[in-house]
Design a protein around this motif. Structure first.
Motif, PDB file in Angstrom:
ATOM      1  N   LYS A   1       0.844  -1.198   0.000  1.00  0.00           N
ATOM      2  CA  LYS A   1       0.000   0.000   0.000  1.00  0.00           C
ATOM      3  C   LYS A   1       0.874   1.241   0.000  1.00  0.00           C
ATOM      4  O   LYS A   1       1.913   1.291   0.621  1.00  0.00           O
TER       5      LYS A   1
ATOM      6  N   ARG B   1     -18.487   2.012 -12.545  1.00  0.00           N
ATOM      7  CA  ARG B   1     -17.257   1.580 -13.191  1.00  0.00           C
ATOM      8  C   ARG B   1     -16.340   2.804 -13.205  1.00  0.00           C
ATOM      9  O   ARG B   1     -16.685   3.823 -13.804  1.00  0.00           O
TER      10      ARG B   1
ATOM     11  N   ASN C   1      -1.673  -9.303 -15.514  1.00  0.00           N
ATOM     12  CA  ASN C   1      -1.890 -10.487 -14.699  1.00  0.00           C
ATOM     13  C   ASN C   1      -2.013 -10.138 -13.218  1.00  0.00           C
ATOM     14  O   ASN C   1      -2.928 -10.578 -12.527  1.00  0.00           O
TER      15      ASN C   1
ATOM     16  N   ASN D   1      -5.232  -8.111 -12.462  1.00  0.00           N
ATOM     17  CA  ASN D   1      -6.434  -8.939 -12.628  1.00  0.00           C
ATOM     18  C   ASN D   1      -6.754  -9.695 -11.345  1.00  0.00           C
ATOM     19  O   ASN D   1      -7.909  -9.866 -10.998  1.00  0.00           O
ATOM     20  N   HIS D   2      -5.708 -10.116 -10.654  1.00  0.00           N
ATOM     21  CA  HIS D   2      -5.903 -10.830  -9.394  1.00  0.00           C
ATOM     22  C   HIS D   2      -6.578  -9.963  -8.350  1.00  0.00           C
ATOM     23  O   HIS D   2      -7.121 -10.453  -7.375  1.00  0.00           O
TER      24      HIS D   2
ATOM     25  N   GLN E   1     -13.457  -4.240 -11.779  1.00  0.00           N
ATOM     26  CA  GLN E   1     -14.308  -5.255 -12.399  1.00  0.00           C
ATOM     27  C   GLN E   1     -15.555  -5.491 -11.575  1.00  0.00           C
ATOM     28  O   GLN E   1     -16.604  -5.816 -12.093  1.00  0.00           O
ATOM     29  N   GLN E   2     -15.417  -5.341 -10.257  1.00  0.00           N
ATOM     30  CA  GLN E   2     -16.519  -5.686  -9.374  1.00  0.00           C
ATOM     31  C   GLN E   2     -17.225  -4.436  -8.873  1.00  0.00           C
ATOM     32  O   GLN E   2     -16.582  -3.420  -8.608  1.00  0.00           O
ATOM     33  N   THR E   3     -18.550  -4.541  -8.768  1.00  0.00           N
ATOM     34  CA  THR E   3     -19.329  -3.365  -8.394  1.00  0.00           C
ATOM     35  C   THR E   3     -20.174  -3.603  -7.149  1.00  0.00           C
ATOM     36  O   THR E   3     -20.720  -2.664  -6.596  1.00  0.00           O
ATOM     37  N   LEU E   4     -20.296  -4.869  -6.740  1.00  0.00           N
ATOM     38  CA  LEU E   4     -21.153  -5.209  -5.601  1.00  0.00           C
ATOM     39  C   LEU E   4     -20.288  -5.733  -4.447  1.00  0.00           C
ATOM     40  O   LEU E   4     -19.315  -6.427  -4.679  1.00  0.00           O
ATOM     41  N   GLY E   5     -20.700  -5.381  -3.211  1.00  0.00           N
ATOM     42  CA  GLY E   5     -19.979  -5.922  -2.054  1.00  0.00           C
ATOM     43  C   GLY E   5     -18.963  -4.965  -1.462  1.00  0.00           C
ATOM     44  O   GLY E   5     -18.312  -5.289  -0.473  1.00  0.00           O
ATOM     45  N   GLU E   6     -18.814  -3.812  -2.082  1.00  0.00           N
ATOM     46  CA  GLU E   6     -17.912  -2.788  -1.556  1.00  0.00           C
ATOM     47  C   GLU E   6     -18.568  -1.431  -1.789  1.00  0.00           C
ATOM     48  O   GLU E   6     -19.324  -1.275  -2.743  1.00  0.00           O
ATOM     49  N   SER E   7     -18.235  -0.460  -0.944  1.00  0.00           N
ATOM     50  CA  SER E   7     -18.773   0.882  -1.164  1.00  0.00           C
ATOM     51  C   SER E   7     -18.004   1.551  -2.300  1.00  0.00           C
ATOM     52  O   SER E   7     -16.925   1.096  -2.681  1.00  0.00           O
ATOM     53  N   GLU E   8     -18.556   2.633  -2.814  1.00  0.00           N
ATOM     54  CA  GLU E   8     -17.892   3.356  -3.903  1.00  0.00           C
ATOM     55  C   GLU E   8     -16.493   3.806  -3.480  1.00  0.00           C
ATOM     56  O   GLU E   8     -15.529   3.640  -4.233  1.00  0.00           O
TER      57      GLU E   8
ATOM     58  N   ALA F   1     -14.570   2.588  -1.178  1.00  0.00           N
ATOM     59  CA  ALA F   1     -13.654   1.453  -1.007  1.00  0.00           C
ATOM     60  C   ALA F   1     -13.128   1.002  -2.370  1.00  0.00           C
ATOM     61  O   ALA F   1     -11.935   0.700  -2.525  1.00  0.00           O
TER      62      ALA F   1
END
Lengths: 357, 161
Positions: A9, A171, A192, A195-196, A221-228, A230
């Motif tokens: 980080k 997105r 690579n 992508n992980h 890639q992912q939009t659900l399960g985290e706040s904007e 985050a």
């Protein structure tokens, strides 16, 4: 090793506009409750959605000075130009009926109607600045939501035609110029590694790791399960790491085989000054090297801005715009070459001993 | 190399990582176009794989009465048709979401109209459950976020009553 670096980080750093990041974009997918999504809607329903949305968007404060257009009113060339400027998507440009777009006059916001979802809210800005872009997208979205009833589910969030957009419907992407990683053949490793982390990389003009112009779009890639926030923070950390990797790759190229790099840049200069027929992909590759040369200080700063402008102007739609009419590819190559020769006519010799500041 | 779906030469090579597992697929230009691969924003390799586990046959007859989308439509195109579809296809959707996203509970923005629409208690309950799950999974970053959301929501609800 690459992989490890992407997990480390680099928090605490303020997001600064940097020349490696060309632009930042946040896109939100939204749908109206009472209508089927555009892919399922009847022609009459799509029309109703379009007029309802355009009427509501007119009253939104963030779109006070804006222009709204129905896609039917636009020629094919006009649509292509909007796509090349990233103001509408390719999908919307090909929509057969009841597509619309509202563009703010400063071109920072665009709201597409009847794309894959009823509304695609998009905010664009130069450089890397998620904070600013998200703030504006959030406010624009709230403004629209005060006038329209969104399809929303407590568990799944904003409901979208494609489940890959569920949740935040957000997105976020950054366009990055990564010639160092491409030339040092490290781009595959980067793709690579990120992508992980649920982050997608794709070439802006072409696919894979040798996209023309070395320009890549990097997005969540992912939009659900985290706040904007985050999602954006995670993306930010990754992007800062990519910037770092790109800087190191550039330094190494210069150190290990500087003469080859200078030769490449110099040949690009030669081609831009002397071409008579040139395709957009070749032009992009030369422009990418001009941009890199400006970053190294081999060319004055203003050539970075010129390269950035020409990245758009060498696209097929824009060449035809300057011709004032649709023209065939062969003719385009000629006109493109003419424009480039003119623009780069006064390009100075490379300054190979730049003052480091 | 041959296309995964037909006999043509594959020119589009797709790699996607879902939950740490790499999936590769080779497609020809026209199949790629047909499957929407040219729009990577909405791409899910899962919907392209022929050999993915099929849903039970009982779900084959599922149809959304509101918009007419069938389970077959969803499997083929990967798109749902309307708000009601999300209730109808929930059982087949939920297992897919798990592999597609970081979680299956929305943690982002809540539109103000929806807060008015649904009782706040309902979502408080969902958040509390999600929080509990996050703690059990020792996902403390997520748990902290959920806790903040819950606090905010409780503040909102006490402000409105």
């Amino acid at each position: 090793m690459f992989h490890d670096l992407f997990f480390s980080k680099t928090k605490g750093k303020a997001p600064k506009p940097c020349p490696i990041a060309l632009s930042t974009r946040v896109r939100l997918a939204r749908n109206l409750r009472e209508f089927p999504f555009p892919g399922r809607a009847q022609s009459g329903q799509k029309k109703a959605v379009l007029s309802k949305c355009l009427e509501a968007l007119e009253k939104v404060t963030d779109l006070k000075t804006s222009t709204s257009v129905e896609l039917d009113e636009l020629s094919e060339l006009d649509r292509q130009i909007l796509v090349e400027r990233h103001l509408i998507s390719l999908e919307l440009s090909q929509s057969d009926e009841s597509g619309g777009v509202v563009l703010s006059d400063d071109r920072s916001c665009s709201v597409m109607v009847n794309e894959e979802d009823h509304l695609r809210i998009q905010v664009l800005s130069n450089g890397l600045d998620f904070e600013k872009v998200w703030k504006l997208a959030d406010s624009l979205d709230s403004g629209i939501e005060s006038k329209l009833d969104y399809a929303f589910d407590q568990q799944l969030g904003f409901l979208t035609a494609c489940p890959t957009n569920l949740g935040t419907g957000m997105r976020a992407s950054v366009m990055m110029h990564l010639p160092g990683l491409v030339m040092s053949k490290n781009m595959d490793k980067v793709i690579n590694a990120v992508n992980h982390l649920g982050i997608a990389v794709r070439g802006l003009f072409g696919e894979g790791s040798d996209a023309s112009g070395s320009i890549f779009q990097i997005s969540n890639q992912q939009t659900l399960g985290e706040s904007e926030t985050a999602i954006l923070e995670r993306l930010q950390v990754t992007l800062e790491n990519i910037v770092h990797q790109e800087r190191m790759a550039r330094e190494k190229l210069l150190e290990d085989d500087g003469m080859r790099l200078v030769d490449k840049i110099s040949r690009a200069v030669g081609s831009l000054k002397n071409c008579y027929l040139i395709q957009s992909s070749e032009a992009m590759d030369h422009l990418s090297l001009i941009r890199l040369a400006a970053d190294f200080g081999f060319l004055p700063e203003k050539f970075r801005a010129l390269a950035d402008r020409m990245f758009i102007e060498v696209q097929p739609g824009h060449v035809q715009l300057s011709a004032g009419k649709p023209i065939e590819p062969g003719e385009r190559d000629q006109l493109r070459a003419e424009t480039l020769r003119k623009e780069f006519l006064r390009m100075p010799q490379l300054n190979l001993d730049p003052q480091v500041d | 190399m041959k296309c995964h779906h037909c006999e043509s030469q594959a020119t589009v090579h797709l790699t996607q990582i879902i939950n740490g597992q790499m999936h590769k697929m080779d497609l020809c230009e026209s199949c790629a176009q047909e499957k929407g691969v040219t729009n990577p924003d909405n791409l899910s390799i899962g919907s392209l794989l022929d050999n993915q586990p099929k849903f039970e046959s009982s779900s084959a007859s599922m149809t959304c009465e509101s918009c007419g989308t069938t389970h077959q439509d969803f499997k083929k195109g990967g798109r749902l048709g309307c708000e009601a579809c999300y209730h109808v296809f929930r059982p087949v959707l939920e297992p897919l979401l798990d592999g597609m996203h970081a979680g299956i509970n929305h943690l982002g923005k809540i539109p103000s109209r929806s807060v008015e629409r649904k009782t706040v208690l309902e979502s408080e309950d969902a958040l509390r459950k999600a929080l509990q799950k996050a703690v059990e999974e020792e996902n403390y970053e997520k748990a902290a976020e959920l806790r903040d959301r819950l606090k905010k929501l409780q503040a909102q609800s006490s402000a409105t009553t």
